[in-house]
Design a protein around this motif. Structure first.
Motif, PDB file in Angstrom:
ATOM      1  N   ASP A 295      -7.235   5.737 101.305  1.00 56.53           N
ATOM      2  CA  ASP A 295      -7.210   6.680 100.021  1.00 56.53           C
ATOM      3  C   ASP A 295      -7.480   7.748 100.686  1.00 56.53           C
ATOM      4  O   ASP A 295      -7.686   8.839  99.724  1.00 56.53           O
ATOM      5  N   GLU A 296      -7.603   8.245 101.813  1.00 57.50           N
ATOM      6  CA  GLU A 296      -7.926   9.394 102.509  1.00 57.50           C
ATOM      7  C   GLU A 296      -6.920  10.301 102.934  1.00 57.50           C
ATOM      8  O   GLU A 296      -5.902   9.658 103.308  1.00 57.50           O
TER       9      GLU A 296
ATOM     10  N   GLU B 228       5.868  21.739  88.439  1.00 60.17           N
ATOM     11  CA  GLU B 228       5.371  20.277  88.808  1.00 60.17           C
ATOM     12  C   GLU B 228       5.389  19.781  90.189  1.00 60.17           C
ATOM     13  O   GLU B 228       5.101  18.566  90.402  1.00 60.17           O
ATOM     14  N   ILE B 229       5.440  20.933  90.980  1.00 64.40           N
ATOM     15  CA  ILE B 229       5.289  20.680  92.333  1.00 64.40           C
ATOM     16  C   ILE B 229       4.118  19.810  92.769  1.00 64.40           C
ATOM     17  O   ILE B 229       4.133  18.827  93.482  1.00 64.40           O
ATOM     18  N   GLY B 230       2.919  20.357  92.251  1.00 65.01           N
ATOM     19  CA  GLY B 230       1.625  19.296  92.673  1.00 65.01           C
ATOM     20  C   GLY B 230       1.797  18.086  92.051  1.00 65.01           C
ATOM     21  O   GLY B 230       1.207  16.965  92.884  1.00 65.01           O
ATOM     22  N   LYS B 231       2.106  17.959  90.697  1.00 66.50           N
ATOM     23  CA  LYS B 231       2.199  16.660  90.211  1.00 66.50           C
ATOM     24  C   LYS B 231       3.247  15.721  91.216  1.00 66.50           C
ATOM     25  O   LYS B 231       2.928  14.367  91.333  1.00 66.50           O
ATOM     26  N   ILE B 232       4.241  16.189  91.697  1.00 67.27           N
ATOM     27  CA  ILE B 232       5.281  15.352  92.487  1.00 67.27           C
ATOM     28  C   ILE B 232       4.359  15.150  93.802  1.00 67.27           C
ATOM     29  O   ILE B 232       4.482  13.983  94.078  1.00 67.27           O
ATOM     30  N   ILE B 233       3.726  16.161  94.263  1.00 70.12           N
ATOM     31  CA  ILE B 233       3.326  15.617  95.565  1.00 70.12           C
ATOM     32  C   ILE B 233       1.979  14.569  95.304  1.00 70.12           C
ATOM     33  O   ILE B 233       2.031  13.617  96.320  1.00 70.12           O
ATOM     34  N   ASP B 234       1.437  14.615  94.305  1.00 68.73           N
ATOM     35  CA  ASP B 234       0.286  13.672  94.038  1.00 68.73           C
ATOM     36  C   ASP B 234       1.093  12.292  93.828  1.00 68.73           C
ATOM     37  O   ASP B 234       0.770  11.225  94.326  1.00 68.73           O
ATOM     38  N   PHE B 235       2.229  12.349  93.146  1.00 71.59           N
ATOM     39  CA  PHE B 235       2.862  11.184  92.820  1.00 71.59           C
ATOM     40  C   PHE B 235       3.351  10.423  94.218  1.00 71.59           C
ATOM     41  O   PHE B 235       3.280   9.296  94.490  1.00 71.59           O
ATOM     42  N   ALA B 236       4.088  11.306  94.821  1.00 69.43           N
ATOM     43  CA  ALA B 236       4.618  10.888  96.149  1.00 69.43           C
ATOM     44  C   ALA B 236       3.632  10.278  97.056  1.00 69.43           C
ATOM     45  O   ALA B 236       3.655   8.988  97.685  1.00 69.43           O
ATOM     46  N   LEU B 237       2.313  11.026  97.222  1.00 70.28           N
ATOM     47  CA  LEU B 237       1.416  10.379  98.002  1.00 70.28           C
ATOM     48  C   LEU B 237       0.881   8.981  97.571  1.00 70.28           C
ATOM     49  O   LEU B 237       0.337   8.277  98.472  1.00 70.28           O
ATOM     50  N   LYS B 238       0.785   8.475  96.341  1.00 71.60           N
ATOM     51  CA  LYS B 238       0.686   7.350  95.859  1.00 71.60           C
ATOM     52  C   LYS B 238       1.679   6.159  96.101  1.00 71.60           C
ATOM     53  O   LYS B 238       1.449   4.994  95.698  1.00 71.60           O
ATOM     54  N   GLN B 239       2.836   6.565  96.532  1.00 71.22           N
ATOM     55  CA  GLN B 239       3.928   5.639  96.727  1.00 71.22           C
ATOM     56  C   GLN B 239       3.670   4.932  98.110  1.00 71.22           C
ATOM     57  O   GLN B 239       3.811   5.778  99.079  1.00 71.22           O
ATOM     58  N   GLN B 240       3.913   3.861  98.315  1.00 69.54           N
ATOM     59  CA  GLN B 240       3.590   3.065  99.769  1.00 69.54           C
ATOM     60  C   GLN B 240       4.998   3.540 100.511  1.00 69.54           C
ATOM     61  O   GLN B 240       4.782   3.750 101.841  1.00 69.54           O
ATOM     62  N   CYS B 241       6.316   3.761  99.839  1.00 68.47           N
ATOM     63  CA  CYS B 241       7.337   3.856 100.607  1.00 68.47           C
ATOM     64  C   CYS B 241       7.618   5.279 101.114  1.00 68.47           C
ATOM     65  O   CYS B 241       8.601   5.436 101.893  1.00 68.47           O
ATOM     66  N   VAL B 242       6.973   6.117 100.351  1.00 67.28           N
ATOM     67  CA  VAL B 242       7.288   7.717 100.282  1.00 67.28           C
ATOM     68  C   VAL B 242       6.500   8.204 101.726  1.00 67.28           C
ATOM     69  O   VAL B 242       5.420   8.298 101.752  1.00 67.28           O
ATOM     70  N   ARG B 243       7.437   8.800 102.666  1.00 72.64           N
ATOM     71  CA  ARG B 243       7.006   9.440 103.772  1.00 72.64           C
ATOM     72  C   ARG B 243       6.995  10.940 103.751  1.00 72.64           C
ATOM     73  O   ARG B 243       6.397  11.571 104.649  1.00 72.64           O
ATOM     74  N   GLY B 244       7.410  11.608 102.700  1.00 70.71           N
ATOM     75  CA  GLY B 244       7.149  12.861 102.372  1.00 70.71           C
ATOM     76  C   GLY B 244       8.244  13.451 101.625  1.00 70.71           C
ATOM     77  O   GLY B 244       8.854  12.852 100.653  1.00 70.71           O
ATOM     78  N   ILE B 245       8.132  14.557 101.300  1.00 69.46           N
ATOM     79  CA  ILE B 245       9.021  15.200 100.133  1.00 69.46           C
ATOM     80  C   ILE B 245       9.657  16.596 100.805  1.00 69.46           C
ATOM     81  O   ILE B 245       9.437  17.183 101.638  1.00 69.46           O
ATOM     82  N   THR B 246      11.111  16.843 100.398  1.00 72.07           N
ATOM     83  CA  THR B 246      11.521  18.023 100.692  1.00 72.07           C
ATOM     84  C   THR B 246      11.951  18.793  99.640  1.00 72.07           C
ATOM     85  O   THR B 246      12.537  18.277  98.662  1.00 72.07           O
ATOM     86  N   PHE B 247      11.476  20.185  99.498  1.00 70.88           N
ATOM     87  CA  PHE B 247      11.531  21.061  98.436  1.00 70.88           C
ATOM     88  C   PHE B 247      12.956  21.867  98.844  1.00 70.88           C
ATOM     89  O   PHE B 247      12.630  22.463  99.979  1.00 70.88           O
ATOM     90  N   GLN B 248      13.738  21.906  97.913  1.00 73.21           N
ATOM     91  CA  GLN B 248      14.958  22.773  98.174  1.00 73.21           C
ATOM     92  C   GLN B 248      15.178  23.860  97.183  1.00 73.21           C
ATOM     93  O   GLN B 248      15.587  23.518  95.924  1.00 73.21           O
TER      94      GLN B 248
END
Length: 467
Positions: A333-334, A255-275
């Motif tokens: 969108d870039e 699901e890693i790629g799907k989560i990154i795609d989803f996060a990039l579409k959220q206005q509030c999300v500044r990043g992801i930390t994978f642990q």
């Protein structure tokens, strides 16, 4: 002459996964993989995969830089790492991220919890204890880069907003709240009150999977609706948020790629930390085979999110064994990968050849000056965000805000299986314990929690651990 089926590469000190005794460990390369091998006198031989990308593993040493020390050390060296934490005078990195655990208790009983938190475990800290914990961080750091309020689940503390007020009264550059999002999703007005602590404030939100069965396995219940409701409120408020994803083999790696795609579409999300999952706390009985290495996570990001290439996820110099990072610029969108433009050799030599300029037709200019400085400078927008994290780039861009920058962090918290004393000496994520000492995250979960202290004292008495 007979030849071994591996190449001996390096030597370090590690721990026996069974008894936590300090043991010597070899780093070997075998079948294009990197392994740690070690032998305990009492429990025998152990072999742990620590990297799947040999060249990346070899290259991390090129990212080492001079250590940044705290202003104050808490302990001397008596027994040797990792039995002297506090921080001891032999520790090699200050607190890039300091954690204040305001409660042991939680409104969940997550099977993956490294701290054993639950609705009935432990207790809440008093306000006096909590303020002393913040003061300890300030004493060590002067103006701490990032302080995270954590637990347990910190939002269930009966005096939670008084804790927030105490934190905001301290000279902390950036404050984070580590939360499962339940109160944000379900408590009317809670998110709105949190938003009053912005802009130097951020939510560190659990977000492990889109699969109900994985959430039940990791968290004890399907939290899909909770996560989506919480994100909807955070998006409405545009309250800066980092999604935190625990990764485990066979569960949510796909699901890693799907989560990154989803996060990039959220206005509030500044990043992801994978642990990658840490075998500690309730994970103690999990098989080490369920662990995933930092390099495997890195490769899955590159496989599942092809907008990035291998130059876009690089080691973080404060602790290159345990941390990797990449940055993306979001403009409408870039999506523009940034990290590939950095020459780490020049940066580590303090040269200035790495300035790049991004220009649009409208004349917008962005200068990426130094990816290893202390953060983002967004003039006239959020002047204090330039002090955000030691591993964020410095960006001078008057027309851009923090919400234009998206970061991907891989944070590998070692456990007894892959423990490497070289890396733990450079740990930069530290927890304030009840004795008001700053303890590296990894050793806190192995030795310095309440239920671990007895074993630590036994190890200290054992003459085999002495110099």
């Amino acid at each position: 002459m007979p030849v071994r089926n591996y190449t001996y590469y390096d030597y370090t000190l590690s721990l026996c996964p069974e008894c936590l005794q300090r043991v010597g460990a070899k780093i070997i390369i075998e079948d294009d993989l990197v392994f740690m091998t070690k032998r305990c006198p009492d429990h025998g031989f152990f072999k742990t995969k620590i990297a799947t990308d040999v060249e990346y593993y070899k290259n991390i040493r090129n990212y080492n830089k001079a250590s940044e020390m705290p202003l104050h050390f808490g302990t001397d060296v008596a027994y040797g790492c990792p039995y002297d934490c506090g921080l001891c005078v032999d520790h090699e990195q200050h607190s890039c991220l300091s954690i204040v655990e305001v409660t042991d208790r939680c409104n969940l009983t997550c099977p993956t919890c490294y701290a054993m938190s639950s609705p009935h475990y432990g207790s809440h800290r008093s306000l006096e204890e909590i303020e002393a914990m913040f003061d300890t961080i300030v004493r060590n750091e002067g103006e701490p880069d990032v302080v995270q309020i954590s637990g347990g689940e910190p939002t269930i503390h009966p005096e939670f907003f008084k804790i927030m007020d105490i934190a905001k009264s301290k000279p902390i550059k950036h404050l984070m709240l580590n939360t499962n999002g339940i109160r944000i999703a379900n408590d009317p007005g809670f998110a709105e009150k949190l938003a009053t602590y912005a802009p130097e404030f951020e939510i560190y939100l659990q977000f492990d999977s889109f699969k109900p069965e994985v959430l039940e396995d990791f968290r004890g219940k399907d939290l899909t609706d909770v996560r989506m409701k919480a994100l909807a409120k955070l998006n409405e408020l545009n309250l800066s948020t980092t999604l935190v994803v625990v990764l485990q083999q066979g569960k949510n790696i796909d699901e890693i790629g799907k989560i990154i795609d989803f996060a990039l579409k959220q206005q509030c999300v500044r990043g992801i930390t994978f642990q990658p999952v840490e075998i500690a706390g309730r994970n103690r009985d999990d098989s080490a085979s369920e662990k995933i290495t930092l390099t495997e996570v890195r490769q899955e990001i590159l496989n599942q999110f092809p907008a990035l290439n291998s130059d876009d996820l690089i080691p973080v110099p404060c602790n290159p064994d345990a941390l990797a990072m990449g940055y993306i610029l979001k403009l409408n969108d870039e999506i523009i990968p940034l990290t590939r433009y950095i020459n780490p050799a020049d940066l580590l030599n303090n040269e200035s050849k790495n300035t790049i300029v991004y220009e649009q037709d409208e004349g917008l200019k962005m200068q990426l000056i130094d990816i290893f400085s202390t953060g983002i400078s967004v003039d006239k927008v959020q002047p204090k965000v330039n002090q955000l994290l030691c591993c964020l780039p410095e960006v001078v861009a008057p027309d851009l805000g923090y919400d234009n920058l998206f970061r991907i962090i891989i944070m590998n918290f070692m456990d007894a299986h892959d423990f490497d004393v070289r890396a733990v000496k450079k740990s930069c994520v530290h927890i304030v314990n009840k004795d008001l000492k700053l303890i590296p995250f990894e050793t806190m979960n192995l030795f310095y929690r309440d239920d671990k202290q007895k074993r630590l004292e036994e190890l200290r008495k054992d003459t085999r651990v002495l110099f």
